[in-house]
Design a protein around this motif. Structure first.
Motif, PDB file in Angstrom:
ATOM      1  N   VAL A 151      31.654  27.718  22.418  1.00 31.49           N
ATOM      2  CA  VAL A 151      30.842  27.635  21.206  1.00 31.49           C
ATOM      3  C   VAL A 151      30.154  26.275  21.207  1.00 31.49           C
ATOM      4  CG1 VAL A 151      30.822  27.672  18.681  1.00 31.49           C
ATOM      5  CG2 VAL A 151      32.404  29.158  19.940  1.00 31.49           C
ATOM      6  N   ILE A 152      28.824  26.277  21.095  1.00 28.60           N
ATOM      7  CA  ILE A 152      28.026  25.062  21.182  1.00 28.60           C
ATOM      8  C   ILE A 152      27.837  24.440  19.804  1.00 28.60           C
ATOM      9  CG2 ILE A 152      25.836  24.079  21.951  1.00 28.60           C
ATOM     10  CD1 ILE A 152      27.551  25.226  24.199  1.00 28.60           C
ATOM     11  N   PHE A 153      27.923  23.086  19.750  1.00 27.47           N
ATOM     12  CA  PHE A 153      27.668  22.322  18.535  1.00 27.47           C
ATOM     13  C   PHE A 153      26.693  21.189  18.848  1.00 27.47           C
ATOM     14  CE2 PHE A 153      31.785  24.258  17.820  1.00 27.47           C
ATOM     15  CZ  PHE A 153      31.739  24.653  16.489  1.00 27.47           C
ATOM     16  N   SER A 154      26.126  20.624  17.798  1.00 27.79           N
ATOM     17  CA  SER A 154      25.238  19.479  17.955  1.00 27.79           C
ATOM     18  C   SER A 154      26.008  18.281  18.506  1.00 27.79           C
ATOM     19  CB  SER A 154      24.613  19.127  16.600  1.00 27.79           C
ATOM     20  OG  SER A 154      24.002  17.855  16.645  1.00 27.79           O
ATOM     21  N   LYS A 155      25.313  17.475  19.281  1.00 27.35           N
ATOM     22  CA  LYS A 155      25.966  16.276  19.834  1.00 27.35           C
ATOM     23  C   LYS A 155      26.344  15.284  18.738  1.00 27.35           C
ATOM     24  CE  LYS A 155      21.598  13.838  20.783  1.00 27.35           C
ATOM     25  NZ  LYS A 155      21.835  12.744  19.823  1.00 27.35           N
ATOM     26  N   ASP A 156      25.725  15.420  17.570  1.00 27.21           N
ATOM     27  CA  ASP A 156      26.014  14.523  16.449  1.00 27.21           C
ATOM     28  C   ASP A 156      27.200  14.990  15.614  1.00 27.21           C
ATOM     29  OD1 ASP A 156      23.790  12.914  17.129  1.00 27.21           O
ATOM     30  OD2 ASP A 156      22.449  14.276  16.061  1.00 27.21           O
ATOM     31  N   THR A 157      27.807  16.082  15.991  1.00 34.13           N
ATOM     32  CA  THR A 157      28.982  16.569  15.262  1.00 34.13           C
ATOM     33  C   THR A 157      30.118  15.561  15.374  1.00 34.13           C
ATOM     34  OG1 THR A 157      28.376  18.861  15.774  1.00 34.13           O
ATOM     35  CG2 THR A 157      30.626  18.451  15.037  1.00 34.13           C
ATOM     36  N   PRO A 158      30.698  15.137  14.250  1.00 30.28           N
ATOM     37  CA  PRO A 158      31.813  14.173  14.310  1.00 30.28           C
ATOM     38  C   PRO A 158      32.988  14.743  15.106  1.00 30.28           C
ATOM     39  CG  PRO A 158      30.986  14.418  12.065  1.00 30.28           C
ATOM     40  CD  PRO A 158      30.355  15.501  12.865  1.00 30.28           C
ATOM     41  N   LEU A 159      33.768  13.859  15.681  1.00 29.23           N
ATOM     42  CA  LEU A 159      34.961  14.279  16.417  1.00 29.23           C
ATOM     43  C   LEU A 159      35.943  14.921  15.443  1.00 29.23           C
ATOM     44  CD1 LEU A 159      36.472  14.199  19.169  1.00 29.23           C
ATOM     45  CD2 LEU A 159      37.548  12.077  18.352  1.00 29.23           C
ATOM     46  N   PRO A 160      36.311  16.162  15.664  1.00 24.83           N
ATOM     47  CA  PRO A 160      37.197  16.841  14.712  1.00 24.83           C
ATOM     48  C   PRO A 160      38.650  16.402  14.872  1.00 24.83           C
ATOM     49  CG  PRO A 160      36.712  18.299  16.541  1.00 24.83           C
ATOM     50  CD  PRO A 160      35.889  17.060  16.771  1.00 24.83           C
ATOM     51  N   ALA A 161      39.388  16.477  13.761  1.00 23.36           N
ATOM     52  CA  ALA A 161      40.826  16.227  13.812  1.00 23.36           C
ATOM     53  C   ALA A 161      41.570  17.494  14.227  1.00 23.36           C
ATOM     54  CB  ALA A 161      41.322  15.742  12.459  1.00 23.36           C
ATOM     55  N   ASP A 162      40.964  18.640  13.983  1.00 18.60           N
ATOM     56  CA  ASP A 162      41.603  19.905  14.348  1.00 18.60           C
ATOM     57  C   ASP A 162      40.525  20.972  14.513  1.00 18.60           C
ATOM     58  OD1 ASP A 162      43.551  21.711  15.002  1.00 18.60           O
ATOM     59  OD2 ASP A 162      44.546  21.700  13.050  1.00 18.60           O
ATOM     60  N   ILE A 163      40.928  22.057  15.172  1.00 20.90           N
ATOM     61  CA  ILE A 163      40.021  23.178  15.414  1.00 20.90           C
ATOM     62  C   ILE A 163      40.677  24.446  14.888  1.00 20.90           C
ATOM     63  CG2 ILE A 163      38.815  24.541  17.161  1.00 20.90           C
ATOM     64  CD1 ILE A 163      39.012  22.084  19.020  1.00 20.90           C
ATOM     65  N   TYR A 164      40.023  25.091  13.917  1.00 22.57           N
ATOM     66  CA  TYR A 164      40.479  26.391  13.447  1.00 22.57           C
ATOM     67  C   TYR A 164      39.691  27.463  14.206  1.00 22.57           C
ATOM     68  CZ  TYR A 164      42.452  23.877   9.426  1.00 22.57           C
ATOM     69  OH  TYR A 164      43.168  23.024   8.604  1.00 22.57           O
ATOM     70  N   ALA A 165      40.406  28.468  14.684  1.00 24.98           N
ATOM     71  CA  ALA A 165      39.743  29.518  15.461  1.00 24.98           C
ATOM     72  C   ALA A 165      40.310  30.874  15.085  1.00 24.98           C
ATOM     73  CB  ALA A 165      39.927  29.273  16.953  1.00 24.98           C
ATOM     74  N   GLU A 166      39.437  31.877  15.088  1.00 29.31           N
ATOM     75  CA  GLU A 166      39.876  33.250  14.880  1.00 29.31           C
ATOM     76  C   GLU A 166      39.027  34.175  15.734  1.00 29.31           C
ATOM     77  OE1 GLU A 166      39.289  34.267  10.749  1.00 29.31           O
ATOM     78  OE2 GLU A 166      37.156  34.717  11.051  1.00 29.31           O
ATOM     79  N   ALA A 167      39.638  35.262  16.176  1.00 35.43           N
ATOM     80  CA  ALA A 167      38.931  36.300  16.922  1.00 35.43           C
ATOM     81  C   ALA A 167      39.122  37.613  16.180  1.00 35.43           C
ATOM     82  CB  ALA A 167      39.465  36.407  18.340  1.00 35.43           C
ATOM     83  N   VAL A 168      38.037  38.315  15.911  1.00 34.50           N
ATOM     84  CA  VAL A 168      38.093  39.546  15.122  1.00 34.50           C
ATOM     85  C   VAL A 168      37.282  40.634  15.813  1.00 34.50           C
ATOM     86  CG1 VAL A 168      38.493  38.412  12.908  1.00 34.50           C
ATOM     87  CG2 VAL A 168      36.152  38.748  13.713  1.00 34.50           C
ATOM     88  N   ALA A 169      37.726  41.872  15.646  1.00 34.79           N
ATOM     89  CA  ALA A 169      37.032  43.020  16.242  1.00 34.79           C
ATOM     90  C   ALA A 169      36.874  44.102  15.188  1.00 34.79           C
ATOM     91  CB  ALA A 169      37.816  43.552  17.438  1.00 34.79           C
ATOM     92  N   ASN A 170      35.731  44.741  15.212  1.00 30.30           N
ATOM     93  CA  ASN A 170      35.413  45.783  14.235  1.00 30.30           C
ATOM     94  C   ASN A 170      35.966  47.127  14.703  1.00 30.30           C
ATOM     95  OD1 ASN A 170      34.361  47.453  12.309  1.00 30.30           O
ATOM     96  ND2 ASN A 170      32.228  46.847  12.611  1.00 30.30           N
ATOM     97  N   ILE A 171      37.078  47.560  14.102  1.00 31.10           N
ATOM     98  CA  ILE A 171      37.674  48.847  14.476  1.00 31.10           C
ATOM     99  C   ILE A 171      37.052  50.004  13.702  1.00 31.10           C
ATOM    100  CG2 ILE A 171      39.865  47.772  15.106  1.00 31.10           C
ATOM    101  CD1 ILE A 171      41.025  48.822  12.478  1.00 31.10           C
ATOM    102  N   PHE A 172      36.195  49.693  12.711  1.00 33.31           N
ATOM    103  CA  PHE A 172      35.506  50.761  11.971  1.00 33.31           C
ATOM    104  C   PHE A 172      34.332  51.321  12.771  1.00 33.31           C
ATOM    105  CE2 PHE A 172      37.036  47.963   8.372  1.00 33.31           C
ATOM    106  CZ  PHE A 172      38.157  48.734   8.125  1.00 33.31           C
ATOM    107  N   ASN A 173      33.854  50.536  13.721  1.00 34.90           N
ATOM    108  CA  ASN A 173      32.765  50.984  14.590  1.00 34.90           C
ATOM    109  C   ASN A 173      33.371  51.657  15.812  1.00 34.90           C
ATOM    110  OD1 ASN A 173      30.540  51.354  16.199  1.00 34.90           O
ATOM    111  ND2 ASN A 173      29.989  49.180  16.343  1.00 34.90           N
ATOM    112  N   GLU A 174      33.276  52.974  15.886  1.00 35.02           N
ATOM    113  CA  GLU A 174      33.911  53.712  16.973  1.00 35.02           C
ATOM    114  C   GLU A 174      33.386  53.283  18.345  1.00 35.02           C
ATOM    115  OE1 GLU A 174      33.521  57.864  16.280  1.00 35.02           O
ATOM    116  OE2 GLU A 174      34.738  57.866  14.449  1.00 35.02           O
ATOM    117  N   ALA A 175      32.119  52.890  18.404  1.00 39.01           N
ATOM    118  CA  ALA A 175      31.538  52.464  19.677  1.00 39.01           C
ATOM    119  C   ALA A 175      32.124  51.150  20.166  1.00 39.01           C
ATOM    120  CB  ALA A 175      30.019  52.346  19.543  1.00 39.01           C
ATOM    121  N   ASN A 176      32.771  50.407  19.264  1.00 35.92           N
ATOM    122  CA  ASN A 176      33.342  49.104  19.645  1.00 35.92           C
ATOM    123  C   ASN A 176      34.776  49.226  20.151  1.00 35.92           C
ATOM    124  OD1 ASN A 176      32.982  46.205  19.797  1.00 35.92           O
ATOM    125  ND2 ASN A 176      34.489  46.067  18.156  1.00 35.92           N
TER     126      ASN A 176
END
Length: 282
Positions: A255-280
């Motif tokens: 995931v790309i961010f601006s070079k001016d983004t402050p150094l984070p103290a932590d990273i929150y991350a989540e991965a989600v998938a749409n199970i309502f879309n049968e094609a997915n």
């Protein structure tokens, strides 16, 4: 065997009136009265023997039913489930420079057995005079009992925004009963770094998303990244899509961010998938 008895009450005035009638009129009156008595008896007899037996499908509250056609000797009544509105936990916006903003919101579905396969949302940006200067709307989904992020990137604003608002159109929500349990897609090995390619410097978060061994594979999985400071306050948000994540497999993401983004103290991350879309779902 039941016997039907018809009682006729004749008052004194009626008897006096009958005695005053001629013989022919008396006969007509008596025959008419007998006809009415016989007709009433026939109707009562027919209703008693021809009326349908009570059932669980007659649209009548009878037998030992708790509600019409359910409970008691009929099938159990369905529980009345009250659907709770989606809850907005928080929202933020981030100035990128050159009149552009990123925005994020966190939404929670409190319903344990119902997901929303679609709902509309909107970010609005206001200046210091409380005048709207920009907005970004979209559609999303959320699973039963799920908390997830909504992220919009590169929103144009003609002037500096003093504050941001986020809303959900609750009338647009399409609720569906969800039998599948919430699917966990763990994200691990997250790392924030500043890199340079071909003389262009930028920040990025790299990591791995895992689909634990299950019966599901996904054509697309959305990865949301929130960078926070030491006070757990969001300072940046970004997203990407991982394609063809099969059961039991891992996928790298960036995931790309601006070079001016402050150094984070932590990273929150989540991965989600749409199970309502049968094609997915594979």
């Amino acid at each position: 065997m039941k016997v039907f008895v018809v009682y006729i009450h004749i008052n004194k005035d009626l008897v006096k009136y009958i005695n005053m009638l001629s013989y022919s009129l008396k006969k007509q009156f008596i025959f008419g009265a007998l006809f009415l008595v016989i007709a009433a008896a026939v109707i009562s007899f027919s209703y008693y023997f021809l009326k349908p037996e009570p059932s669980c499908f007659d649209g009548i509250l009878n037998q030992s039913e708790v509600k019409m056609d359910c409970g008691g000797s009929c099938q159990a009544c369905k529980l009345e489930i009250k659907i709770q509105d989606l809850e907005i936990i928080s929202f933020n916006s981030f100035f990128l420079g050159n009149g552009k903003y990123d925005a994020m919101a966190q939404v929670k579905n409190l319903n344990p057995a119902h997901g929303a396969k679609l709902f509309n949302y909107r970010f609005k940006f206001y200046n210091s005079a409380k005048e709207q200067i920009a907005e970004k709307s979209g559609t999303e989904y959320i699973l039963a009992n799920q908390t997830k992020y909504i992220i919009e990137s590169n929103i144009d604003a003609p002037e500096e925004a003093a504050f941001t608002d986020f809303s959900i159109d609750h009338f647009s929500v399409e609720w569906v009963e969800q039998s599948e349990a919430l699917i966990a897609l763990p994200v691990f090995s997250k790392k924030y770094e500043v890199v340079s390619e071909k003389g262009i410097e930028f920040a990025q978060v790299v990591g791995t998303v895992n689909n634990p061994a299950s019966s599901y594979g996904f054509a697309e999985v959305d990865v949301h990244i929130i960078l926070v400071d030491a006070d757990k306050k969001p300072i940046a948000a970004g997203k990407t899509t991982v394609n063809d994540l099969r059961s039991g497999e891992n996928r790298l993401f960036t995931v790309i961010f601006s070079k001016d983004t402050p150094l984070p103290a932590d990273i929150y991350a989540e991965a989600v998938a749409n199970i309502f879309n049968e094609a997915n779902v594979k």
